[in-house]
Design a protein around this motif. Structure first.
Motif, short mmCIF file in Angstrom:
data_model
loop_
_atom_site.label_atom_id
_atom_site.label_comp_id
_atom_site.label_asym_id
_atom_site.label_seq_id
_atom_site.Cartn_x
_atom_site.Cartn_y
_atom_site.Cartn_z
N PRO A 137 6.33 14.63 8.54
CA PRO A 137 7.07 12.88 9.48
C PRO A 137 5.62 11.58 9.28
N CYS A 138 7.16 11.06 8.46
CA CYS A 138 7.36 9.91 7.88
C CYS A 138 7.61 8.65 8.36
N ALA A 139 8.32 9.14 9.70
CA ALA A 139 8.28 7.64 10.96
C ALA A 139 7.86 6.82 11.45
N ILE A 140 7.78 7.34 12.54
CA ILE A 140 6.91 7.00 14.10
C ILE A 140 6.35 8.06 14.61
N PRO A 192 0.86 -1.39 0.08
CA PRO A 192 0.06 -0.28 0.05
C PRO A 192 0.93 1.40 0.01
N SER A 193 1.89 1.15 0.11
CA SER A 193 2.77 1.91 0.66
C SER A 193 3.05 2.91 -0.47
N PRO A 194 2.84 2.99 -2.15
CA PRO A 194 2.62 4.05 -3.34
C PRO A 194 1.44 4.70 -3.10
N ILE A 195 0.57 4.11 -2.68
CA ILE A 195 -1.01 5.06 -2.23
C ILE A 195 -0.98 5.81 -1.61
N THR A 196 -0.34 5.49 -0.28
CA THR A 196 0.05 5.90 0.79
C THR A 196 0.62 7.44 0.16
N ALA A 197 2.08 7.05 0.16
CA ALA A 197 2.50 8.16 -0.77
C ALA A 197 2.12 9.45 -1.13
N LEU A 255 12.84 7.71 5.74
CA LEU A 255 12.62 7.90 4.10
C LEU A 255 12.64 6.09 3.56
N GLY A 256 11.53 5.35 4.95
CA GLY A 256 10.90 3.88 4.35
C GLY A 256 10.43 4.16 3.44
N HIS A 257 9.21 3.26 3.41
CA HIS A 257 8.52 3.25 2.45
C HIS A 257 7.73 3.94 1.82
N VAL A 258 6.97 4.92 2.81
CA VAL A 258 6.50 5.50 2.06
C VAL A 258 7.32 7.31 2.26
N GLY A 259 8.46 7.71 3.22
CA GLY A 259 9.02 8.26 3.22
C GLY A 259 9.48 9.07 1.62
N ALA A 275 22.58 5.64 5.46
CA ALA A 275 22.25 5.28 3.34
C ALA A 275 21.35 6.12 2.94
N ARG A 276 19.98 5.45 3.44
CA ARG A 276 19.25 6.36 2.49
C ARG A 276 19.08 7.80 2.63
N CYS A 277 19.71 8.35 3.78
CA CYS A 277 20.06 9.70 3.32
C CYS A 277 21.12 9.87 1.88
N ALA A 296 3.40 9.92 8.74
CA ALA A 296 3.27 8.82 10.07
C ALA A 296 1.82 8.52 10.71
N ASN A 297 1.52 7.84 11.00
CA ASN A 297 0.69 7.37 12.31
C ASN A 297 0.71 8.00 13.69
N ASN A 298 -0.53 7.93 14.24
CA ASN A 298 -0.52 8.99 15.39
C ASN A 298 0.56 10.11 16.12
N ALA A 357 15.93 12.96 6.90
CA ALA A 357 16.97 12.45 7.78
C ALA A 357 15.97 11.23 8.17
N ASP A 358 16.46 10.56 8.41
CA ASP A 358 17.04 8.70 8.46
C ASP A 358 17.85 8.26 9.53
N ILE A 359 17.33 7.52 10.82
CA ILE A 359 18.13 6.98 11.42
C ILE A 359 19.60 5.92 10.71
N ASP A 360 19.25 5.59 9.44
CA ASP A 360 19.54 4.66 8.29
C ASP A 360 20.35 5.46 7.04
P1 NAD Z 1 9.15 2.08 6.91
O1 NAD Z 1 9.70 0.64 7.89
O2 NAD Z 1 9.21 1.25 5.74
O3 NAD Z 1 10.42 3.11 7.47
C1 NAD Z 1 10.11 3.82 8.13
C2 NAD Z 1 11.94 4.80 8.53
O4 NAD Z 1 11.40 5.95 9.27
C3 NAD Z 1 12.70 3.99 7.85
O5 NAD Z 1 13.59 4.16 7.04
C4 NAD Z 1 13.62 4.24 9.46
O6 NAD Z 1 14.75 3.95 8.74
C5 NAD Z 1 13.11 5.35 9.23
N1 NAD Z 1 13.31 5.64 10.69
C6 NAD Z 1 12.62 5.50 12.63
N2 NAD Z 1 13.08 6.12 13.50
C7 NAD Z 1 13.40 7.33 12.87
C8 NAD Z 1 13.74 8.42 13.31
N3 NAD Z 1 13.82 8.28 14.69
N4 NAD Z 1 13.91 9.33 13.01
C9 NAD Z 1 14.18 9.21 11.41
N5 NAD Z 1 14.07 8.52 10.29
C10 NAD Z 1 13.01 7.51 11.77
O7 NAD Z 1 7.84 2.36 7.30
P2 NAD Z 1 6.44 2.91 6.51
O8 NAD Z 1 5.48 2.19 5.95
O9 NAD Z 1 7.48 4.12 5.37
O10 NAD Z 1 5.55 3.55 7.64
C11 NAD Z 1 6.07 5.10 7.56
C12 NAD Z 1 5.28 5.65 8.97
O11 NAD Z 1 4.13 6.17 7.71
C13 NAD Z 1 4.82 4.73 10.00
O12 NAD Z 1 4.59 5.56 11.06
C14 NAD Z 1 3.54 3.62 9.39
O13 NAD Z 1 2.60 3.93 10.60
C15 NAD Z 1 2.74 5.10 8.20
N6 NAD Z 1 2.05 4.46 7.39
C16 NAD Z 1 1.65 3.60 6.70
C17 NAD Z 1 1.58 3.53 5.89
C18 NAD Z 1 1.98 2.45 4.31
O14 NAD Z 1 1.65 2.45 3.40
N7 NAD Z 1 3.37 1.88 4.45
C19 NAD Z 1 0.11 3.67 6.05
C20 NAD Z 1 -0.58 4.07 6.88
C21 NAD Z 1 0.68 5.06 8.07
#
Ligand code: NAD
Length: 350
Positions: free
Chosen positions: A235-238, A145-150, A180-184, A206-208, A259-261, A201-204
């Motif tokens: 915000p797209c992490a936590i 679902p991530s591309p649709i979320t983005a 910068l995960g699936h959504v970011g 390599a993604r940055c 990000a949720n919540n 910013a990302d804790i990884d």
């Molecule tokens: P993901 O795990 O693929 O990516 C999260 C990214 O955030 C990772 O690259 C991780 O290294 C980074 N990260 C973690 N903690 C961090 C911090 N403190 N600072 C900076 N970077 C940090 O997750 P995702 O699927 O991309 O989801 C991201 C957020 O979006 C989550 O809160 C998730 O609940 C929410 N969300 C995702 C979807 C979806 O379709 N994937 C849908 C609705 C909501």
């Protein structure tokens, strides 16, 4: 497998699910089925205690009620959690036992992938119950679902920019992306294509680095991204990152992300409002993911058409929320919550 009902006034039904043979300990929380069967993912995490896992399930299932209602989906809110480290504690027999508990609910709860779960795990669960979405294969499989979320978040950022700056154009706008995960990552690509200047910013690291070379993004340290000067923070992490400590330090005019919540507490929405920072309620901005999953639950044949329509609806809904919030001088998160509660009261008779 054993199921124990835990009376919980805030929720319709809460189950503790255990299975001694497989070491399974988990919970299924059904917050509301007022608008339809409860839908929400299954998360596996090494929770510190059963209490922590139950609290997470209760909080997340409540959030799903709001997200599904805000997206205008005929779905309620639910969530399931399993205690344990997905890397070493997860087994097929454990997931099969959990599938039995989902099956026993006879469709009152639909599960899907969440943290610690994969499409392969969903396929294992699907052998024991039909009430599972997020499958990789099948006539209604909805995939990642991530591309649709983005895409939905990108729309929300444009809409927020229009309300805050008078133009939806992101050309030349500075956007700070946390995570910068699936959504970011997908979001960063769209923002870059729209001409935005990125700070990431990302804790990884390599993604940055990848974002710097692909999108010309500036990199901020993880502990500084919430204090960088930018037009919009995405915000797209936590969760919980908008709180009493971070809000006074924000140097942005708006917050819109996936990000949720994001708000640690509802009072933090008011704090943003007092600082003049326009907030796009997270569950409205990030509804694309559940819309995509819903196509599988609702057995939608024209998935692309449904997703397109629902993303347009979500943007119109955010537009209305931001307009009405401005007229009333309240925080948009309050307006969004009010709209959801009204929708739930107007629910069709069961
Ligand atoms: P993901 O795990 O693929 O990516 C999260 C990214 O955030 C990772 O690259 C991780 O290294 C980074 N990260 C973690 N903690 C961090 C911090 N403190 N600072 C900076 N970077 C940090 O997750 P995702 O699927 O991309 O989801 C991201 C957020 O979006 C989550 O809160 C998730 O609940 C929410 N969300 C995702 C979807 C979806 O379709 N994937 C849908 C609705 C909501």
């Amino acid at each position: 497998m054993q199921i124990t009902h835990i009376p919980t006034p805030s929720h319709e039904e809460v189950l503790r699910v255990t299975d001694t043979a497989t070491g399974l300990v988990g919970f299924i929380a059904i917050h509301s089925t007022a608008l339809g069967p409860a839908a929400g993912g299954l998360r596996m995490k090494p929770y510190a205690s059963e209490e922590a896992a139950l609290t997470d399930a209760l909080r997340l299932s409540h959030g799903m009620t709001f997200k599904n209602a805000a997206a205008g989906l005929p779905l309620g809110g639910g969530k399931a959690v399993i205690l344990g480290d997905p890397a070493c504690d997860k087994t097929e027999t454990m997931l099969a036992a959990f599938a039995g508990a989902i099956a026993a609910l006879k469709g009152r709860y639909w599960t899907a992938e969440d943290m610690g779960m994969s499409p392969e795990d969903m396929a294992v669960i699907a052998r024991g119950t039909e009430f599972v979405a997020g499958l990789a294969d099948g006539p209604f499989a909805s995939g990642d679902p991530s591309p649709i979320t983005a895409r939905g978040i990108f729309n929300a950022i444009r809409c927020t920019a229009r309300h805050r700056f008078g133009s939806a154009s992101l050309s030349g706008r500075k956007v700070a992306v946390q995570g910068l995960g699936h959504v970011g990552w997908d979001l960063a690509a769209q923002l870059h294509a729209a001409g935005a200047a990125l700070i990431v910013a990302d804790i990884d690291p390599a993604r940055c680095d990848a974002a710097a070379s692909r999108f010309g993004a500036a990199i901020a340290p993880v502990d500084r991204i919430l204090g960088v000067e930018a037009d919009i923070l995405a915000p797209c992490a936590i969760g919980g990152i908008l709180n009493a400590e971070t809000i006074p330090a924000l140097k942005v005019a708006a917050v819109a992300g996936g990000a949720n919540n994001q708000l640690a507490t509802p009072a933090d929405g008011d704090a943003l409002h007092r600082r003049g920072i326009l907030y796009a309620p997270d569950y409205v901005a990030n509804a694309g993911g559940i819309v995509n999953v819903a196509t599988e639950i609702l057995r939608i044949r024209d998935r692309a058409g449904f997703v397109k329509e629902k993303l347009a609806e979500a943007e119109a809904s955010l537009d209305a929320i931001l307009t009405r919030a401005a007229l009333r001088g309240v925080s948009p998160h309050k307006l969004a919550d009010e709209i959801v509660l009204t929708r739930m009261q107007r629910r069709p008779a069961a």
